[in-house]
Design an enzyme around this catalytic site. Sequence first.
Site, PDB file in Angstrom:
ATOM      1  N   HIS A   1       0.863  -1.176  -0.083  1.00  7.35           N
ATOM      2  CA  HIS A   1      -0.027  -0.144  -0.033  1.00  7.35           C
ATOM      3  C   HIS A   1       0.825   1.264  -0.024  1.00  7.35           C
ATOM      4  O   HIS A   1       1.990   1.323   0.723  1.00  7.35           O
ATOM      5  CB  HIS A   1      -0.941   0.267   1.355  1.00  7.35           C
ATOM      6  CG  HIS A   1      -1.922   0.933   1.089  1.00  7.35           C
ATOM      7  ND1 HIS A   1      -2.080   2.111   1.478  1.00  7.35           N
ATOM      8  CD2 HIS A   1      -3.330   0.480   0.797  1.00  7.35           C
ATOM      9  CE1 HIS A   1      -3.144   2.822   1.184  1.00  7.35           C
ATOM     10  NE2 HIS A   1      -4.154   1.735   0.760  1.00  7.35           N
TER      11      HIS A   1
ATOM     12  N   ASP B   1      -7.845  -5.527   0.177  1.00 10.55           N
ATOM     13  CA  ASP B   1      -8.443  -6.380  -1.039  1.00 10.55           C
ATOM     14  C   ASP B   1      -8.119  -7.603  -0.875  1.00 10.55           C
ATOM     15  O   ASP B   1      -8.399  -8.508  -1.725  1.00 10.55           O
ATOM     16  CB  ASP B   1      -7.632  -5.840  -2.354  1.00 10.55           C
ATOM     17  CG  ASP B   1      -8.264  -4.426  -2.701  1.00 10.55           C
ATOM     18  OD1 ASP B   1      -7.641  -3.302  -2.769  1.00 10.55           O
ATOM     19  OD2 ASP B   1      -9.495  -4.007  -2.722  1.00 10.55           O
TER      20      ASP B   1
HETATM   21  C1  SDX Z   1      -6.103   0.232  -2.858  1.00  9.21           C
HETATM   22  O1  SDX Z   1      -4.543   4.506  -1.843  1.00  9.21           O
HETATM   23  C2  SDX Z   1      -5.403   4.080  -1.552  1.00  9.21           C
HETATM   24  O2  SDX Z   1      -5.675   4.414  -0.338  1.00  9.21           O
HETATM   25  C3  SDX Z   1      -6.036   2.657  -2.153  1.00  9.21           C
HETATM   26  C4  SDX Z   1      -6.912   1.965  -1.462  1.00  9.21           C
HETATM   27  C5  SDX Z   1      -8.336   2.730  -1.048  1.00  9.21           C
HETATM   28  O3  SDX Z   1      -8.934   2.134  -0.050  1.00  9.21           O
HETATM   29  O4  SDX Z   1      -8.585   3.773  -1.673  1.00  9.21           O
HETATM   30  O5  SDX Z   1      -6.461   1.534  -0.146  1.00  9.21           O
HETATM   31  C6  SDX Z   1      -7.470   0.621  -2.152  1.00  9.21           C
HETATM   32  O6  SDX Z   1      -6.075   0.668  -4.100  1.00  9.21           O
HETATM   33  C7  SDX Z   1      -5.520  -0.812  -2.044  1.00  9.21           C
HETATM   34  C8  SDX Z   1      -4.105  -1.461  -2.992  1.00  9.21           C
HETATM   35  C9  SDX Z   1      -4.505  -2.542  -4.057  1.00  9.21           C
HETATM   36  N1  SDX Z   1      -3.497  -2.719  -4.984  1.00  9.21           N
HETATM   37  C10 SDX Z   1      -2.900  -4.137  -4.821  1.00  9.21           C
HETATM   38  O7  SDX Z   1      -2.766  -5.038  -3.896  1.00  9.21           O
HETATM   39  C11 SDX Z   1      -2.042  -4.378  -5.839  1.00  9.21           C
HETATM   40  C12 SDX Z   1      -0.594  -4.727  -5.330  1.00  9.21           C
HETATM   41  N2  SDX Z   1       0.287  -3.613  -4.845  1.00  9.21           N
HETATM   42  C13 SDX Z   1       0.881  -3.055  -5.562  1.00  9.21           C
HETATM   43  O8  SDX Z   1       0.967  -2.672  -7.024  1.00  9.21           O
HETATM   44  C14 SDX Z   1       1.604  -1.775  -4.604  1.00  9.21           C
HETATM   45  O9  SDX Z   1       1.828  -2.054  -3.317  1.00  9.21           O
HETATM   46  C15 SDX Z   1       0.596  -0.485  -4.746  1.00  9.21           C
HETATM   47  C16 SDX Z   1       0.369   0.202  -6.067  1.00  9.21           C
HETATM   48  C17 SDX Z   1      -0.503  -0.689  -3.738  1.00  9.21           C
HETATM   49  C18 SDX Z   1       1.529   0.534  -3.798  1.00  9.21           C
HETATM   50  O10 SDX Z   1       2.529   0.989  -4.853  1.00  9.21           O
HETATM   51  P1  SDX Z   1       3.618   2.012  -4.322  1.00  9.21           P
HETATM   52  O11 SDX Z   1       3.265   2.701  -3.200  1.00  9.21           O
HETATM   53  O12 SDX Z   1       3.762   2.837  -5.834  1.00  9.21           O
HETATM   54  O13 SDX Z   1       5.017   1.300  -4.091  1.00  9.21           O
HETATM   55  P2  SDX Z   1       5.876   0.704  -4.854  1.00  9.21           P
HETATM   56  O14 SDX Z   1       5.360   0.022  -6.363  1.00  9.21           O
HETATM   57  O15 SDX Z   1       7.102   1.592  -5.248  1.00  9.21           O
HETATM   58  O16 SDX Z   1       6.626  -0.683  -4.311  1.00  9.21           O
HETATM   59  C19 SDX Z   1       7.717  -0.489  -3.537  1.00  9.21           C
HETATM   60  C20 SDX Z   1       8.628  -1.583  -3.352  1.00  9.21           C
HETATM   61  C21 SDX Z   1       8.809  -1.919  -4.847  1.00  9.21           C
HETATM   62  O17 SDX Z   1      10.221  -2.940  -4.853  1.00  9.21           O
HETATM   63  P3  SDX Z   1      11.508  -2.168  -4.923  1.00  9.21           P
HETATM   64  O18 SDX Z   1      11.559  -1.424  -6.314  1.00  9.21           O
HETATM   65  O19 SDX Z   1      11.731  -1.304  -3.862  1.00  9.21           O
HETATM   66  O20 SDX Z   1      12.650  -3.287  -4.902  1.00  9.21           O
HETATM   67  O21 SDX Z   1       7.678  -2.885  -2.987  1.00  9.21           O
HETATM   68  C22 SDX Z   1       7.365  -3.821  -3.794  1.00  9.21           C
HETATM   69  C23 SDX Z   1       8.092  -2.897  -5.341  1.00  9.21           C
HETATM   70  O22 SDX Z   1       8.417  -3.807  -6.293  1.00  9.21           O
HETATM   71  N3  SDX Z   1       6.032  -3.858  -4.034  1.00  9.21           N
HETATM   72  C24 SDX Z   1       5.649  -5.450  -4.319  1.00  9.21           C
HETATM   73  C25 SDX Z   1       4.301  -5.105  -4.121  1.00  9.21           C
HETATM   74  N4  SDX Z   1       3.924  -4.008  -3.875  1.00  9.21           N
HETATM   75  C26 SDX Z   1       5.041  -3.162  -3.797  1.00  9.21           C
HETATM   76  N5  SDX Z   1       6.265  -6.329  -4.788  1.00  9.21           N
HETATM   77  C27 SDX Z   1       5.521  -7.554  -4.758  1.00  9.21           C
HETATM   78  N6  SDX Z   1       4.092  -7.518  -4.355  1.00  9.21           N
HETATM   79  C28 SDX Z   1       3.592  -6.361  -4.202  1.00  9.21           C
HETATM   80  N7  SDX Z   1       2.070  -6.348  -4.047  1.00  9.21           N
END
Ligand code: SDX
Length: 427
Positions: free
Chosen positions: A306, A363
């Site tokens: 998140h 989720d």
């Molecule tokens: C919702 O914003 C809100 O409030 C949203 C929400 C709401 O109520 O409105 O809470 C609802 O959207 C919840 C989130 C649902 N999405 C998912 O579950 C999809 C999977 N999650 C990711 O796509 C991700 O965690 C995000 C999009 C939710 C957040 O992404 P960020 O904050 O941009 O973080 P990032 O992509 O920069 O990740 C940081 C690191 C990265 O690794 P490094 O580059 O540091 O090595 O964490 C890793 C990412 O690769 N990472 C994950 C991951 N999420 C982040 N690796 C594996 N699996 C994951 N799910």
Amino acid sequence: MSDKKVTLTVTGETPVELDVLQGTLGQDVVDVRSLGSKGLFTFDPGFTSTASCESKITYIDGDEGILLHRGYPIDQLATQSNYLEVCYILLNGEAPTQEQFEEFRTIVTRHTMIHEQITRLFHGFRRDSHPMAVMCGVTGALAAFYHDSLDVNLERHREIAAFRLLSKMPTVAAMCYKYSIGQPFVYPRNDLSYAGNFLHMMFATPCEEYTVNPVLERAMDRILILHADHEQNASTSTVRTAGSSGANPFACIAAGIASLWGPAHGGANEACLRMLEEISHKDHIPEFVKRAKDKNDSFRLMGFGHRVYKNYDPRATVMRETCHEVLNELGMKDDLLEVAMELEHIALNDPYFIERKLYPNVDFYSGIILKAMGIPSSMFTVIFAMARTVGWIAHWKEMHDEGMKIARPRQLYTGYAQREFESNLPK
Ligand code: SDX
């Protein structure tokens, strides 16, 4: 306002002093509004460090896993309140008296039908259209039917549109489902609760009596509460941006639905269930966890991570409990829940996820509950959008009540400098 200041010094130039603003809770913010006039922009793709507005609606502390709606903790609202009372609180700022609540509930209940002509709009879609595509289209089209509440400068129009949206989204959502399975639309019933009416419109048929299961009704109501609002997330920011141009509320909510549909946002619940189905057995989890950690693989653990929560999403905790309640009530043993619990255990003990503070989010469990309730995964984000409509409306309303400027960010331009045009096409 605080007496704190930030001084910005660009090499060789006169230092710029900026005010630091303090809220009730959370981080202080640097007021950069004057920077543009000094020839500087801030640069923050994805807004990881940007406060886009001032708001009194919802507060999130990502490190502590805290979520407050008008100051009330989400776990207390989810276990002690009901969705319509939470809607009142989000829209009005205070918990309603019994009289205020009855009046609110009566207005919402008595506006659940949609214009009969809108039913024909559905028939312009293929039956196998994704329900989110239909919901987005129909919601935007509500502006074509409700002309009498489109002047966003009139508070009364904003109030009428808000009630219409809150009342009619369950009807539209259920119609998206019925249309996709070729069953007749079911009209709303005013004797049922908000969640009960939705379940009735989803599952009743003209052929037999449908009785709402009170445990499922309560679970649906709780799911709606847990998805009602969440500060300046992508879809809420989309609604605010659309609303800042003076666009009508139906168009703004349709924009929010479109943004929510993405798998990184509200589409994650559908994607998470598909992921659990693809994993299918606990023995396959290590392979998927390996892929999620592989920079060269676009796969991510859906339902994990998140932007704000660097601790357990407080909504996931409640959702997990509700998941067990529903499965116990239905006497179901869902293999996917076993996979989810094992995946959660493995991920929470894996250094990759621990270092990046990746926890299950709202989720992660919602899909398992909705599937157990007989709802197809294609409807999961539709239900998220239905629940979040009140949050989008609350922010849209706050923006208008507080006065707004059109959202018009700038950019860091790295394209060509000016050059002379010469066509390569034959004269
Ligand atoms: C919702 O914003 C809100 O409030 C949203 C929400 C709401 O109520 O409105 O809470 C609802 O959207 C919840 C989130 C649902 N999405 C998912 O579950 C999809 C999977 N999650 C990711 O796509 C991700 O965690 C995000 C999009 C939710 C957040 O992404 P960020 O904050 O941009 O973080 P990032 O992509 O920069 O990740 C940081 C690191 C990265 O690794 P490094 O580059 O540091 O090595 O964490 C890793 C990412 O690769 N990472 C994950 C991951 N999420 C982040 N690796 C594996 N699996 C994951 N799910």
